[in-house]
Design a protein around this motif. Structure first.
Motif, PDB file in Angstrom:
ATOM      1  N   ASP A 242       1.599   6.804  -6.804  1.00  0.00           N
ATOM      2  CA  ASP A 242       0.484   7.675  -7.219  1.00  0.00           C
ATOM      3  C   ASP A 242       0.820   9.140  -6.968  1.00  0.00           C
ATOM      4  O   ASP A 242       0.525  10.017  -7.791  1.00  0.00           O
ATOM      5  N   ASP A 243       1.448   9.433  -5.815  1.00  0.00           N
ATOM      6  CA  ASP A 243       1.834  10.816  -5.514  1.00  0.00           C
ATOM      7  C   ASP A 243       2.859  11.332  -6.527  1.00  0.00           C
ATOM      8  O   ASP A 243       2.789  12.490  -6.970  1.00  0.00           O
TER       9      ASP A 243
ATOM     10  N   GLN B 138       2.442   1.740  -3.472  1.00  0.00           N
ATOM     11  CA  GLN B 138       1.430   2.164  -4.431  1.00  0.00           C
ATOM     12  C   GLN B 138       1.039   3.624  -4.222  1.00  0.00           C
ATOM     13  O   GLN B 138       0.918   4.405  -5.175  1.00  0.00           O
ATOM     14  N   ARG B 139       0.897   4.013  -2.943  1.00  0.00           N
ATOM     15  CA  ARG B 139       0.521   5.392  -2.651  1.00  0.00           C
ATOM     16  C   ARG B 139       1.637   6.359  -3.068  1.00  0.00           C
ATOM     17  O   ARG B 139       1.385   7.439  -3.596  1.00  0.00           O
ATOM     18  N   HIS B 140       2.883   5.956  -2.806  1.00  0.00           N
ATOM     19  CA  HIS B 140       4.009   6.810  -3.165  1.00  0.00           C
ATOM     20  C   HIS B 140       4.098   6.979  -4.684  1.00  0.00           C
ATOM     21  O   HIS B 140       4.352   8.086  -5.191  1.00  0.00           O
TER      22      HIS B 140
ATOM     23  N   LYS C 166       0.827  -1.210   0.000  1.00  0.00           N
ATOM     24  CA  LYS C 166       0.000   0.000   0.000  1.00  0.00           C
ATOM     25  C   LYS C 166       0.860   1.258   0.000  1.00  0.00           C
ATOM     26  O   LYS C 166       0.570   2.229  -0.705  1.00  0.00           O
ATOM     27  N   LYS C 167       1.936   1.233   0.800  1.00  0.00           N
ATOM     28  CA  LYS C 167       2.814   2.394   0.870  1.00  0.00           C
ATOM     29  C   LYS C 167       3.471   2.677  -0.475  1.00  0.00           C
ATOM     30  O   LYS C 167       3.532   3.830  -0.932  1.00  0.00           O
TER      31      LYS C 167
END
Length: 522
Positions: free
Chosen positions: A348-349, A344-346, A341-342
């Motif tokens: 996306d940012d 993937q979120r990074h 999750k981390k």
């Protein structure tokens, strides 16, 4: 009932009654002022309460649960309720307090004039009455003197020892006094007639008019207080539906709490991704010992591994708050699920930031084209430094994105699809070239920039309208001429370069932002 007839002798009392009425109006204004202060204080304390219970940054992970969302919704609605109390206070000050104070002050001045007018009439009547009393007393005095002279004449006339000359002299004096008495009588009669006429006019004409003005002022005062009291209730009444909606929102937020959803979120939040440990094998120490080959390694169950321990502590850290664990750049210190999750979120940012930087680069390219076509607006070479900075940022972001993608692939295989990654911005790299100074070179560069071409190939969509404030003659390619008062469709807002994209009929182009007045679609 007519105040001038019924209250003809109560002028001072009527004036005092009206003053009491104005005092009551001031008292009502004071009540409104204190009510507004209470509303403001209450609203302020509500806002302070909401602020004190806003989630802290360290508690952001908890905000996904329905109970926390419901509480945040209630805080938001409570903040709106505080706003309604502020509106009540502000409206009452404007519509009631100020209106009441202005009205009372004006009416006090009017009452003062009426009192002076009535008193002036009373003083005039008193002067006429004093003249009547004066002429009456003079008439009475002269008549008594005349009676005394008459008695003296009769006494002398009856006395045989008095000479005839003395009798005649007494008679003459008596007759002369009779003439004076007659004049005094006429003066007294005239003064009395004048007084009666003045008194009749005073009590039947003049003072009733003053009393009527007093009555009108009192009725106006009562009517004004009636309007203010109705307004008081209306102001409160108007905010009740809004407050009720806020309360309904609180109720809906409470009903939206879902225990099963929160339970599932706990799993989603705390899931480590490790497999459940398998059964331990029975070790028979009574059996002959078998020597382990040198190349055989002792495996360790995931539950006993240090990685699992650290991951488990990290996963539960948001609840129990353990000591901080040093974070690795690739998030390898986290359990598998949390790491995924981390990462993937990074990614996306990073994709969002790349989009932002590429939009800025497109704006620079557009501005360069405008400057190249019309050097009077600016020097195209002055944008070279900005372009290089943006290109450097894009390259750095792409390098970081590639690194995180590699870490993701190493740990979990193929990348998860996301809307941001399917964008054309990331499927085709932007070729970085120096900005040209000649129009011909600039046109070639603009043809190379695929993202720039796409902006003009898309069907333009209006986001508002704008009106020309001045005339503008377009002398460069991409600009659009306009006349003062002309209305255009707004296609793109100013990105900081001083130009705005608009459309008129079927033609679109750029116009100076300072030459137009913009109105956005609602």
């Amino acid at each position: 009932m007519d105040w001038g007839i019924e209250l003809w002798d109560q002028f001072d009392s009527v004036d005092k009654y009206l003053q009491h009425g104005f005092d009551f109006g001031e008292k009502y204004g004071k009540f409104i002022k204190e009510r507004c202060q209470i509303e403001q204080e209450y609203a302020g304390r509500l806002r302070k309460l909401v602020k004190s219970y806003q989630p802290k940054k360290k508690d952001e992970d908890r905000s996904m649960f329905s109970t926390h969302k419901a509480f945040q919704s209630q805080l938001s609605e409570l903040n709106d309720i505080a706003g309604q109390h502020e509106i009540v206070a502000e409206t009452m000050v404007l519509n009631i307090l100020k209106s009441c104070q202005t009205f009372i002050n004006d009416q006090k001045l009017e009452k003062k004039k009426l009192y002076q007018e009535g008193k002036s009439m009373q003083i005039s009547l008193d002067k006429v009455e004093q003249n009547v009393d004066h002429t009456k007393k003079k008439f009475e005095k002269e008549w008594k003197d005349c009676e005394r002279l008459q008695a003296n004449h009769e006494k002398l006339d009856a006395d045989t020892n008095v000479t005839k000359a003395d009798v005649e002299r007494a008679k003459y004096t008596w007759n002369a006094k009779k003439d004076v008495v007659e004049h005094c009588k006429q003066d007294y009669a005239a003064a009395l007639e004048t007084f009666n006429a003045e008194q009749n006019a005073h009590y039947n004409t003049r003072m009733p008019q003053v009393f009527q003005k007093y009555r009108e002022a009192d009725e106006k005062r009562i009517q004004k207080l009636r309007e203010l009291m109705v307004e008081y209730a209306t102001i409160d009444k108007n905010v009740k539906p809004i407050i009720q909606k806020c309360l309904d929102g609180m109720e809906q937020a409470g009903n939206a709490i879902d225990s099963k959803l929160d339970a599932a979120l706990v799993v989603e939040k705390l899931k480590s991704g490790f497999l459940i440990p398998s059964d331990k094998e029975f070790e028979d120490y009574s059996a002959p010992q078998r020597l382990k080959p040198h190349n055989e390694e002792v495996t360790e169950s995931p539950r006993n591994s240090m990685n699992f321990g650290r991951g488990q502590k990290k996963a539960f850290g948001w609840i129990f708050g353990p000591k901080k664990v040093a974070e690795a750049a690739d998030y390898s210190h986290l359990p598998p699920e949390q790491r995924k999750k981390k990462l993937q979120r990074h990614m996306d940012d990073l994709n969002k930031e790349i989009t932002k930087q590429e939009d800025e680069r497109k704006a620079i390219m557009k501005m360069h084209g405008v400057y190249t076509s019309n050097p009077a607006l600016g020097d195209p070479s002055s944008l070279e430094g900005e372009r290089k900075i943006v290109d450097g940022k894009i390259d750095k972001l792409r390098t970081d994105l590639q690194q995180y993608e590699n870490w993701y692939k190493e740990a979990f295989g193929s990348l998860q699809s996301s809307p941001a990654r399917n964008s054309a911005h990331y499927s085709t790299a932007v070729k970085s070239e120096p900005l040209a100074t000649a129009p011909q070179t600039q046109n070639k560069l603009m043809q190379r920039d695929q993202s720039f071409d796409n902006d003009f190939d898309e069907e333009p969509e209006s986001i508002g309208t704008c009106t020309a404030l001045y005339d503008f003659d377009a002398t460069s390619e991409g600009a659009l001429s306009m006349k003062c008062g002309q209305v255009f469709s707004l296609l793109e807002v100013d990105n900081g370069d001083g130009w705005t994209r608009v459309m008129y009929n079927d033609s679109d182009g750029y116009v100076p932002s300072s030459y137009i007045e913009i109105k956005y679609n609602t």
